[in-house]
Design an enzyme around this catalytic site. Structure first.
Site, mmCIF file in Angstrom:
data_model
loop_
_atom_site.group_PDB
_atom_site.id
_atom_site.type_symbol
_atom_site.label_atom_id
_atom_site.label_comp_id
_atom_site.label_asym_id
_atom_site.label_seq_id
_atom_site.Cartn_x
_atom_site.Cartn_y
_atom_site.Cartn_z
ATOM 1 N N PRO A 17 44.800 39.604 49.450
ATOM 2 C CA PRO A 17 44.140 41.423 49.764
ATOM 3 C C PRO A 17 45.040 42.189 50.766
ATOM 4 C CG PRO A 17 44.173 39.411 51.509
ATOM 5 C CD PRO A 17 45.253 39.247 50.339
ATOM 6 N N ASP A 41 48.997 47.793 40.914
ATOM 7 C CA ASP A 41 47.447 48.516 41.007
ATOM 8 C C ASP A 41 47.878 48.992 42.241
ATOM 9 O OD1 ASP A 41 46.574 47.725 38.816
ATOM 10 O OD2 ASP A 41 44.738 46.249 39.488
ATOM 11 N N LYS A 82 43.679 52.945 40.157
ATOM 12 C CA LYS A 82 42.301 52.917 39.809
ATOM 13 C C LYS A 82 41.337 53.290 41.694
ATOM 14 C CE LYS A 82 41.894 49.540 35.628
ATOM 15 N NZ LYS A 82 42.100 50.633 34.568
ATOM 16 N N GLY A 87 46.068 44.028 43.149
ATOM 17 C CA GLY A 87 44.857 43.598 44.171
ATOM 18 C C GLY A 87 44.722 42.265 44.079
ATOM 19 N N GLY A 88 44.884 41.644 45.302
ATOM 20 C CA GLY A 88 43.634 40.353 45.261
ATOM 21 C C GLY A 88 43.950 38.642 44.548
ATOM 22 N N ASP A 89 43.012 38.535 43.990
ATOM 23 C CA ASP A 89 43.530 37.238 42.445
ATOM 24 C C ASP A 89 43.550 38.058 41.612
ATOM 25 O OD1 ASP A 89 43.369 35.145 41.647
ATOM 26 O OD2 ASP A 89 41.903 35.272 40.899
ATOM 27 N N ILE A 128 39.643 38.112 39.472
ATOM 28 C CA ILE A 128 37.898 38.218 40.273
ATOM 29 C C ILE A 128 38.189 39.469 40.217
ATOM 30 C CG2 ILE A 128 36.883 37.958 42.284
ATOM 31 C CD1 ILE A 128 37.121 35.166 41.477
ATOM 32 N N THR A 160 42.075 36.325 47.156
ATOM 33 C CA THR A 160 41.289 36.577 47.123
ATOM 34 C C THR A 160 40.008 38.149 48.115
ATOM 35 O OG1 THR A 160 39.050 37.459 45.770
ATOM 36 C CG2 THR A 160 39.145 35.547 46.114
ATOM 37 N N ALA A 161 40.120 38.499 48.281
ATOM 38 C CA ALA A 161 39.923 40.030 49.042
ATOM 39 C C ALA A 161 38.466 39.171 49.534
ATOM 40 C CB ALA A 161 38.874 41.546 48.330
ATOM 41 N N MET A 221 33.355 45.733 45.663
ATOM 42 C CA MET A 221 33.425 47.404 45.285
ATOM 43 C C MET A 221 31.943 47.899 45.667
ATOM 44 S SD MET A 221 35.681 46.389 41.143
ATOM 45 C CE MET A 221 34.386 45.245 41.016
#
Length: 281
Positions: free
Chosen positions: A17, A40, A63, A95-97, A100, A125-126, A177
């Site tokens: 994360p 990313d 992105k 980033g994260g997992d 997900i 994950t975040a 998001m």
């Protein structure tokens, strides 16, 4: 027989994360073998500086939808496949997992269609990182029966009936998001049967040196946080577990202002580390 001939392989890796120490040992080992890293935006610069071989090519394929600047997924797929077909070891770093709220399915399909071997290496994950660093056990006994990972970036994603069910559930709700539509998201719950025990938490740049946690009730959200422009990335947690933050938070809000991750300026993706291959979109 030459046993030194390399075979192509793509590693799809979750980088965690934000805090570079939260990456897995398995991920670090795979990154060290890479000939090419496709990274990313939400990957710690320190991970790239520390674990990527100095001869490895790093291509930034970030992105940032809020600024309408994103590397097309089709282009990412093409880069990944083209490099692998050159018998290179490719790391697709997210980033994260990796599984997900990412486009991993598109990437898996591209690899499968081109008969390229791959491996998926999960990351924190975040939601898990943010909750841990904010002192909010997501499924704390007596506070939540389970947890749901959701997103709300456009209004048609969730039906009115589903919003009504979300309002009364004992599950902890984690929205990815969704910071750009946060005010509208909260308004979806207004007028529904939301328990007074439930609160809203917004966690900015979780696990990084710029982490900040903001909490509010549904009644006072509009007054205290409704007009705030939260930094990216921000995660939203809704539920009774938010009440645990005040008692069990172990990390103070950052005093320094800043953005930990790469940003988009003038239509180009600008890396904050010098060893990136700069890639403009």
């Amino acid at each position: 027989m030459n046993t030194n001939i390399k075979s192509p392989k793509v590693y799809l890796i979750g980088a965690g994360p934000g805090n570079p120490d939260l990456i897995t040992v398995k991920a670090v080992k795979a990154i060290a073998k890479a000939d090419v890293v496709l990274s990313d935006r939400l990957v710690s610069p320190e991970i790239l500086e520390t674990y990527v071989n100095k001869n490895t090519e790093i291509i930034y394929v970030g992105k940032e939808c809020s600024k309408n600047a994103s590397t097309p997924q089709s282009h990412i797929n093409t880069l990944m496949v083209d490099y692998a077909l050159q018998n290179k070891t490719v790391v697709r770093l997210k980033g994260g997992d990796v599984s997900i709220f990412s486009n991993v399915l598109d990437e898996l399909q591209a690899l499968k269609q081109n008969h390229i071997p791959y491996e998926i290496i999960p990351g924190i994950t975040a939601a898990l990182g943010a909750a841990a660093y904010a002192g909010m056990p997501l499924t704390a006994r007596g506070y939540a029966t389970s947890v749901r990972f959701l997103t709300y970036y456009k209004s048609e994603i969730l039906t009115h009936e589903y919003w009504k069910e979300l309002a009364i559930t004992n599950d902890t709700l984690v929205f990815y998001m969704s910071k750009g539509n946060l005010k509208e998201l909260v308004e979806k719950f207004i007028g529904l049967e939301v328990s007074k025990e439930k609160k809203i938490a917004v966690i900015e740049q979780a696990t990084t040196p710029f982490q900040k946690v903001y909490t509010a009730s549904f009644d006072d959200f509009g007054k205290t946080l409704g007009d705030k422009n939260f930094a990216s990335p921000s995660l939203v947690i809704i539920g009774k577990v938010v009440n645990l933050h005040e008692e069990f938070s172990w990390l103070e809000n950052a005093e320094e202002e800043g953005l930990y991750f790469k940003s988009v300026e003038n239509g180009s993706l600008i890396p904050k580390t010098q060893n990136f291959f700069e890639y403009a979109v």
